[in-house]
Design an enzyme around this catalytic site. Structure first.
Site, PDB file in Angstrom:
ATOM      1  N   HIS A 114       0.816  -1.211   0.000  1.00 34.02           N
ATOM      2  CA  HIS A 114       0.000   0.000   0.000  1.00 34.02           C
ATOM      3  C   HIS A 114       0.850   1.262   0.000  1.00 34.02           C
ATOM      4  O   HIS A 114       0.729   2.098  -0.876  1.00 34.02           O
ATOM      5  CB  HIS A 114      -0.954  -0.004   1.207  1.00 34.02           C
ATOM      6  CG  HIS A 114      -1.789   1.224   1.303  1.00 34.02           C
ATOM      7  ND1 HIS A 114      -1.686   2.105   2.346  1.00 34.02           N
ATOM      8  CD2 HIS A 114      -2.725   1.727   0.473  1.00 34.02           C
ATOM      9  CE1 HIS A 114      -2.533   3.097   2.165  1.00 34.02           C
ATOM     10  NE2 HIS A 114      -3.183   2.893   1.032  1.00 34.02           N
ATOM     11  N   HIS A 136      -0.726   1.930   7.835  1.00 31.92           N
ATOM     12  CA  HIS A 136      -2.182   1.907   7.666  1.00 31.92           C
ATOM     13  C   HIS A 136      -2.817   0.585   8.099  1.00 31.92           C
ATOM     14  O   HIS A 136      -3.932   0.278   7.695  1.00 31.92           O
ATOM     15  CB  HIS A 136      -2.545   2.217   6.213  1.00 31.92           C
ATOM     16  CG  HIS A 136      -2.072   3.553   5.764  1.00 31.92           C
ATOM     17  ND1 HIS A 136      -0.930   3.703   5.018  1.00 31.92           N
ATOM     18  CD2 HIS A 136      -2.539   4.793   5.998  1.00 31.92           C
ATOM     19  CE1 HIS A 136      -0.728   4.992   4.785  1.00 31.92           C
ATOM     20  NE2 HIS A 136      -1.689   5.674   5.372  1.00 31.92           N
TER      21      HIS A 136
END
Length: 192
Positions: A114, A136
């Site tokens: 990501h 995250h």
């Protein structure tokens, strides 16, 4: 002179008018040609990928006898740089892409797909996952080819292709794109 049903004054001024039948035939033929072009392009891309897989270096990353269940070993593949950081783990249960006598030895990139968060110290032996990513909170399932178990990432963690030769474990390729690179085999990763 009487107008034909398919013609109108505005169409006559343009100089052409397609009937519904002609329109459907033309668009159908165009779609067929474009589909065939896509087929040849996909075949060419598949051949390129096969060539790329063949050009990965074969690198010794460990030994079967040297691994202990749930104790990660850190390696670098395909290059010796930060973008090639990976973890080699004996999971103790069969895994997708696993090698060794029990099919439980796997290796994965330690950079989250990501945003590139470092997953090196995030292995959870109870669940056989890497994560949660410190950026995250993405978590990757190592028993299922590194698929996303939870979090923001949309792509699986790149899995290092392994092969066992006697007691030695070799890395021979990468399934997936390593974070920060446009090509896993390039020398200098793209800076973002």
């Amino acid at each position: 002179m009487r107008d034909k049903p398919n013609e109108t004054k505005s169409n006559e001024s343009k100089g052409w008018c397609l009937s519904r039948r002609d329109f459907l035939l033309t668009t159908g033929a165009t779609a067929a040609v474009l589909s065939l072009g896509g087929l040849f392009q996909r075949k060419a891309l598949a051949e390129d990928q096969a060539v790329l897989l063949k050009t990965y270096p074969r690198k010794k990353v460990g030994t079967v006898s040297g691994l202990r269940q749930d104790e990660p070993v850190f390696v670098q593949y395909p290059h010796d740089d930060d973008y090639s950081s990976a973890v080699l783990i004996k999971l103790g249960k069969e895994a997708g892409g696993g090698v060794g006598p029990r099919g439980d030895i796997v290796a994965f990139s330690t950079l989250c797909t990501h945003a590139g968060g470092n997953l090196a110290k995030s292995y959870k032996p109870k669940y056989k996952v890497l994560g949660a990513c410190p950026l995250h909170l993405t978590t990757f399932d190592l028993t299922r080819h590194g698929i996303v178990a939870a979090g923001q990432a949309t792509e699986s963690l790149p899995q290092i292709v392994l092969e066992v030769d006697g007691d030695e474990i070799y890395a021979t390729g990468v399934m997936g794109l390593l974070f920060g690179t446009a090509n896993n085999l390039m020398k200098y990763p793209v800076k973002q």
